[in-house]
Design an enzyme around this catalytic site. Sequence first.
Site, PDB file in Angstrom:
ATOM      1  NE  ARG A  95      -7.650  13.128   2.751  1.00 29.78           N
ATOM      2  CZ  ARG A  95      -8.351  12.809   3.833  1.00 29.78           C
ATOM      3  NH1 ARG A  95      -7.725  12.572   4.982  1.00 29.78           N
ATOM      4  NH2 ARG A  95      -9.656  12.701   3.779  1.00 29.78           N
ATOM      5  CE  LYS A 144     -12.128   8.079  -2.005  1.00 31.01           C
ATOM      6  NZ  LYS A 144     -12.360   8.685  -0.673  1.00 31.01           N
ATOM      7  CB  SER A 173      21.186 -31.559 -25.488  1.00 26.34           C
ATOM      8  OG  SER A 173      20.640 -32.376 -24.477  1.00 26.34           O
TER       9      SER A 173
END
Length: 465
Positions: free
Chosen positions: A21, A28, A412
């Site tokens: 499922r 699982k 910068s």
Amino acid sequence: MSNLHYPDLQVCVLAAGKGKRMRSNLPKVLHKVLGRAMIDHVLHTVEALRPKAIAMVTGHASEMVRAHVGQPVNLDWVIQDKQLGTGHAVKQCEKVIRDVRDVLIVCGDTPLLSVETLARLVDEHRAANTDVTVLTAKPENPFGYGRIVRDGNGNVTSIVEQKDATDEQRLIGEVSSGIYCVRHEVLFDLLHAIGNSNAQEEYYLPDIVPLALHAGQSVAAIAMNDSDEMVGVNDRVDLAHVEGLMQKRIIEEWQRRGVTIEKPDTVRIEAGVKIGIDTVIQAGCYLIGTTHVGDECRVGPNAVLVNAWLDDRVNVFAFSHIHGASVGSDAIIGPYARLRPEAQLDEEVHIGNFVEIKKSVIGRGSKVNHLSYIGDTVMGSACNVGAGTITCNYDGANKFVTEIGNNVFIGSDTQLVAPVKVADDATIGAGSTITRNVAAGGLTLSERNAQKYAAGWKRPQKDRN
């Protein structure tokens, strides 16, 4: 319960099912609940009992389960070639279970099971000198579980599976958890006597109960205090439900240990995470994997930490992402910062908005505050990196390292084209493209394609008056 020790107990873990499922190629028990496979949660719990050994029954994709678990010294692998029921699964352990007083049988898909509950089961089983003891519960919805059938005196007479139960039996609220403690000397005689005359033609472990009673052996049932512990996983709806229950438990435990968690229903904290006292976890945070957060930190909102290490008093602002990186104490990260694997930040480092750090060492007190990328770099202490600075560390085929000394100021919009070294106390003018090593002190800048060095240049100093 760290002092537990059951040297005459062997644990049997049932992990052979395919889990149809789940609709998955993954067994699982390898599906994860809060970052850990279900089987890891169960093994962590039973190992805390310190039993003589653990027998792990696998079947479907057993090689995947075995590769995941590895080879703990006290674990025996058992193969159930054909999945013919839980009784048949336990029977496969006959050759590896020996020289013990009792066998504890647990399911590999019950990650909420606690060591306290298992210890109580074993202790009460032994105190009553019982042959077979089943752990039971009274959940709000008993659908899907085997019902505990008792006689007029309250004695257990049988356990009937949901699919084989009558309408009257399905009204019974007490159910079997699928967990048993059985005296070793009777277990395998009972298992060999089980038949498969049922709807599924399987050999059910619960059938040992009427067989034991018929043989004049004692049977008892002990109810767990929290029925959530028995919740198993059959599909992904169950998986989400179990994860929700575990998440609530984990969050409450951290709250009791001195962690403030704002809006806990929006927070994810996985099972392997560690958090120090007086730390605040704000709304929407995800703490994943082996993340460690020190004392007096502040994380979030909506920050994501994956296998991250934060020392004490780190402040992570909103929407920052830290993955496989370490951050020293008193550092400030974000907002909107990204620390990638192998980023190592020392104490008092500032990493600001829209800055990405990858595979780099940033020294104490250095700051990269705006719109920058620093990769494959070793940076010293007390540096200041201006907005828009990037290290050009990749030429399309190879990665190169940028080395930046102490007390360096980078203006910068600077590009540092690796491999390149910037010496201590250097200043690089804004908008420069640095392709050669930078000398100590002075000012270095580039105009178009030319790189110039001004010897003796002194950096402006702040007015401290």
